[in-house]
Design a protein around this motif. Structure first.
Motif, PDB file in Angstrom:
ATOM      1  N   THR A   1       0.853  -1.192   0.000  1.00  0.00           N
ATOM      2  CA  THR A   1       0.000   0.000   0.000  1.00  0.00           C
ATOM      3  C   THR A   1       0.885   1.236   0.000  1.00  0.00           C
ATOM      4  O   THR A   1       1.816   1.320   0.814  1.00  0.00           O
ATOM      5  CB  THR A   1      -0.896   0.015   1.253  1.00  0.00           C
ATOM      6  OG1 THR A   1      -1.791  -1.087   1.186  1.00  0.00           O
ATOM      7  CG2 THR A   1      -1.708   1.307   1.347  1.00  0.00           C
TER       8      THR A   1
ATOM      9  N   THR B   1       1.480   4.838   1.129  1.00  0.00           N
ATOM     10  CA  THR B   1       0.875   5.550   2.259  1.00  0.00           C
ATOM     11  C   THR B   1       0.909   7.062   2.122  1.00  0.00           C
ATOM     12  O   THR B   1       0.355   7.756   2.964  1.00  0.00           O
ATOM     13  CB  THR B   1       1.578   5.172   3.575  1.00  0.00           C
ATOM     14  OG1 THR B   1       2.920   5.682   3.542  1.00  0.00           O
ATOM     15  CG2 THR B   1       1.617   3.667   3.777  1.00  0.00           C
TER      16      THR B   1
ATOM     17  N   TYR C   1      -3.908   0.656   8.983  1.00  0.00           N
ATOM     18  CA  TYR C   1      -4.291  -0.196   7.860  1.00  0.00           C
ATOM     19  C   TYR C   1      -4.645  -1.591   8.374  1.00  0.00           C
ATOM     20  O   TYR C   1      -4.115  -2.033   9.402  1.00  0.00           O
ATOM     21  CB  TYR C   1      -3.139  -0.313   6.856  1.00  0.00           C
ATOM     22  CG  TYR C   1      -2.752   0.996   6.208  1.00  0.00           C
ATOM     23  CD1 TYR C   1      -3.378   1.423   5.041  1.00  0.00           C
ATOM     24  CD2 TYR C   1      -1.772   1.805   6.773  1.00  0.00           C
ATOM     25  CE1 TYR C   1      -3.032   2.629   4.442  1.00  0.00           C
ATOM     26  CE2 TYR C   1      -1.417   3.016   6.189  1.00  0.00           C
ATOM     27  CZ  TYR C   1      -2.049   3.419   5.024  1.00  0.00           C
ATOM     28  OH  TYR C   1      -1.706   4.619   4.451  1.00  0.00           O
TER      29      TYR C   1
ATOM     30  N   GLY D   1      -4.077  -4.499   3.774  1.00  0.00           N
ATOM     31  CA  GLY D   1      -3.459  -3.210   3.475  1.00  0.00           C
ATOM     32  C   GLY D   1      -4.469  -2.092   3.272  1.00  0.00           C
ATOM     33  O   GLY D   1      -4.105  -0.963   2.941  1.00  0.00           O
ATOM     34  N   GLU D   2      -5.736  -2.391   3.514  1.00  0.00           N
ATOM     35  CA  GLU D   2      -6.788  -1.395   3.333  1.00  0.00           C
ATOM     36  C   GLU D   2      -6.746  -0.347   4.458  1.00  0.00           C
ATOM     37  O   GLU D   2      -6.537  -0.695   5.615  1.00  0.00           O
ATOM     38  CB  GLU D   2      -8.135  -2.136   3.350  1.00  0.00           C
ATOM     39  CG  GLU D   2      -9.332  -1.318   2.980  1.00  0.00           C
ATOM     40  CD  GLU D   2     -10.619  -2.088   3.320  1.00  0.00           C
ATOM     41  OE1 GLU D   2     -11.630  -1.425   3.533  1.00  0.00           O
ATOM     42  OE2 GLU D   2     -10.566  -3.340   3.393  1.00  0.00           O
ATOM     43  N   GLU D   3      -6.974   0.930   4.100  1.00  0.00           N
ATOM     44  CA  GLU D   3      -6.936   1.998   5.105  1.00  0.00           C
ATOM     45  C   GLU D   3      -8.147   1.912   6.032  1.00  0.00           C
ATOM     46  O   GLU D   3      -9.276   1.743   5.576  1.00  0.00           O
ATOM     47  CB  GLU D   3      -6.924   3.371   4.406  1.00  0.00           C
ATOM     48  CG  GLU D   3      -6.856   4.521   5.390  1.00  0.00           C
ATOM     49  CD  GLU D   3      -6.787   5.888   4.706  1.00  0.00           C
ATOM     50  OE1 GLU D   3      -6.132   5.991   3.650  1.00  0.00           O
ATOM     51  OE2 GLU D   3      -7.392   6.843   5.237  1.00  0.00           O
TER      52      GLU D   3
END
Ligand code: CA
Length: 649
Positions: A125, A127, A165, A170-172
């Motif tokens: 991800t 950032t 995350y 890895g999703e916010e």
């Protein structure tokens, strides 16, 4: 399993097989060479007999913790030019582990989950936006299926934030900004609306700063996250927030809800911050008895030279005392929680020589707390530097340092004298601090600044890498030196201790930190590159001897370019080069001291400085920031400085 061993981040090992009675039998068990001589700042993790660590440029390794044998390595291929956005080196302070995954955070802003078994990347991800000069050097923290990371870049012009995350995808999950954005865009939260009340002007155009580049701590008891917030961007408040204001949450510890990132409380150490006084330094959670009452506390010894003890539930300041000489503030008023700042610290265009200074009275080097001795151990230092507002602040400078401090004001005789005066006054020591009585229990003086992070163990030991190129071990209760070994480098990172098959080890990543080391300024010396060292009782391994030798050649004669060109070189040097190579060309550590350039380097100067001939080592080309005439002037200025100092050194 986690940075600092447990969520309290006490860096206290309960192992006592190696102790004050037998530490004399300690020897090297194994070593592992890292493929770099750049910044080594990371703390390894050890899980089920495997050591995981990350090095400069985020080169990541898994080693057999008993033998040092390589299991896997992973290179995230950080673009070397991204190093040009880094104020303070290309190191990483560590990694995180969660259910078979290792999570690293790269200099160029990627959070990458690796399979702990083979180092295979599982998800990545980005950032931060690559349109801005952010960097990451801090270690991610992981808890409850969530991974936290902040960023750096306040010297170059960014807006700080911390993001959580999902560690599986890895999703916010949430993001907490540390300074407000443009009010016209609407605030992300009530906390940002509150913070904006403390700012003036059009700070968002500068970014505002407040980057959380190191300490982010999870409190499982209260389900809070404590965020150490950095300095203002640019440094000079007259540019950043004309008319003043506290500029929340600069130089603050902010507590947020772990589940949502919602604001809970904050404590600001340096209202209206303009001295690069970050509150990003390591934080330790502990239970202390203060005035007869059990308190859940948070402890920090940040750059500004005060040791703070806060109540973690409320953010109430319980005490603050200075642990190093302090010209900035006389004391902290416990009734208001605010420092009583020396009026002379509010610098303008005339240079003000101060300690503490941007390197801080204590920086990122990990500190430890022993519940057995009740003492906190950390490397402290007295570093002086002049501050001055740059009246010719290049507001439209497209890239590079944008701090508004200094260089213009330092070019005259007063500034040069202040910088020269500062150079000789640096001192460093290991301090053992009693956080209840708020006073030093003992100290070990060193030959200079630059000693490393600290580990305490139940064996009554305190372990530290030193500025004298050694690893040293002291009695935790009284500071008596028990053991020391030469390791041919200056280990800056935090040591750890672990056991494999019932045998205790003490290990650390040995290498210098990203900015200047202890021997700041001076001829190059032969040193080992980055290396992992592991010690055990009866260890018999031997380090290879240093093979590299250093030949000093006198500088070439000063070119006959005239004073005006030398002044141009002085100004351009301090605008573009000084951030890494040091003020007045007095540099050192992992970055070369340019006064000692070889004949080959002089011959290639333009190819390096403009053309990027050494970009692979991280010295990018600066053709987008300076022209040929400026490069030539910088070269002349550096040669002039070398000739001035050649005999003196
Ligand atoms: Ca800074």
């Amino acid at each position: 399993m986690t940075w600092g061993r447990t969520y309290s981040e006490q860096r206290f090992s309960p192992l006592d097989q190696i102790n004050d009675a037998n530490v004399g039998e300690l020897g090297l068990a194994w070593y592992f060479d890292l493929d770099t001589d750049r910044a080594i700042e990371g703390t390894p993790l050890v899980i089920d007999g495997v050591m995981y660590l990350t090095s400069a440029w985020n080169l990541t390794y898994a080693l057999d913790a008993a033998t040092g044998e390589l299991i896997w390595s992973y290179d995230p291929e950080v673009p070397r030019e991204w190093g040009g956005n880094s104020c303070c080196g290309v190191g990483s302070r560590g990694l995180a582990a969660w259910e078979g995954r290792i999570v690293i955070a790269t200099l160029d802003g990627r959070l990458i989950a690796l399979d702990a078994a083979d180092g295979r990347p599982l998800w990545t991800t980005q950032t931060f936006s690559r349109d801005f000069p952010y960097t990451i050097t801090g270690a991610p923290r992981v808890f409850d299926g969530r991974v936290l990371i902040g960023n750096g870049g306040a010297e170059l012009g960014v807006r700080g934030y911390v993001t959580a995350y999902d560690v599986d995808t890895g999703e916010e999950l949430w993001r907490f900004y540390t300074v407000p954005g443009n009010p016209a865009d609407g605030f992300e939260s009530d906390a940002m609306a509150m913070a904006a009340e403390t700012w003036n002007g059009e700070w968002w155009k500068w970014g505002g700063g407040g980057t959380a580049w190191d300490s982010i701590v999870y409190d499982p008891e209260l389900d809070y996250i404590y965020i150490g917030v950095g300095n203002g961007s640019p440094w000079v408040q007259a540019y950043r927030s004309p008319g003043g204001g506290d500029n929340l949450f600069l130089a603050s510890i902010a507590a947020v809800e772990a589940a949502t990132g919602e604001y809970v409380w904050h404590y600001q150490q340096a209202p209206g911050e303009q001295w690069d006084f970050t509150a990003t330094q390591p934080m330790i959670q502990a239970e202390l008895t203060i005035d007869g009452r059990e308190r859940r506390v948070l402890m920090q010894a940040p750059k500004n030279a005060f040791f703070y003890v806060l109540d973690r539930e409320t953010g109430e300041l319980l005490s603050a005392e200075e642990f190093a000489p302090n010209y900035w503030a006389s004391h902290v008023d416990l009734a208001t929680g605010r420092p009583v700042i020396n009026p002379l610290a509010y610098y303008d265009t005339e240079p003000v020589l101060m300690t503490p200074a941007p390197p801080g009275a204590h920086n990122w080097q990990p500190m430890s707390y022993s519940p057995l001795t009740g003492l906190v151990y950390f490397p402290a230092q007295e570093v002086w530097m002049p501050y001055a507002r740059d009246p010719n602040f290049p507001v439209d400078q497209p890239r590079g340092f944008r701090i508004g401090n200094g260089w213009g004001g330092m070019l005259g005789p007063a500034g040069q004298a202040a910088m020269a005066a500062a150079a000789g006054r640096a001192r460093g020591w290991l301090t053992a601090w009693d956080p209840v009585r708020q006073r030093e229990a003992w100290r070990v003086d060193y030959s200079g600044t630059g000693s490393g992070g600290v580990l305490a163990t139940a064996g009554n030991l305190v372990v530290q890498g030193t500025v004298d190129d050694t690893v040293a071990i002291y009695r935790a209760d009284n500071g008596e030196k028990l053991w020391e070994v030469l390791v041919n480098t200056e280990p800056a990172a935090g040591p750890i201790s672990y056991a494999v098959d019932g045998e205790q080890y003490i290990a650390l990543n040995a290498g210098m930190h990203g900015m200047a080391g202890g021997r700041f300024g001076g001829p190059p010396v032969a040193r080992a590159g980055g290396r992992v060292l592991a010690f055990k009782l009866g260890g018999r391994a031997v380090l290879p001897p240093l093979v590299e030798t250093v030949t000093l050649t006198p500088p070439p004669p000063v070119p006959d370019v005239g004073d005006e060109v030398l002044e141009l070189g002085n100004a351009a040097y301090h605008r573009v080069c000084a951030g890494c190579h040091g003020m007045r060309a007095v540099g050192g550590g992992v970055i070369p001291d340019l006064r000692y350039m070889s004949a080959e380097t002089h011959a290639e100067f333009d190819a390096i400085v403009l053309g990027g001939a050494r970009a692979e080592q991280g010295m990018i080309g600066f053709a987008d920031r300076i022209n040929e005439a400026e490069a030539e002037a910088i070269h002349a200025f550096v040669i002039a400085r070398a000739n001035e100092d050649w005999e003196a050194d």
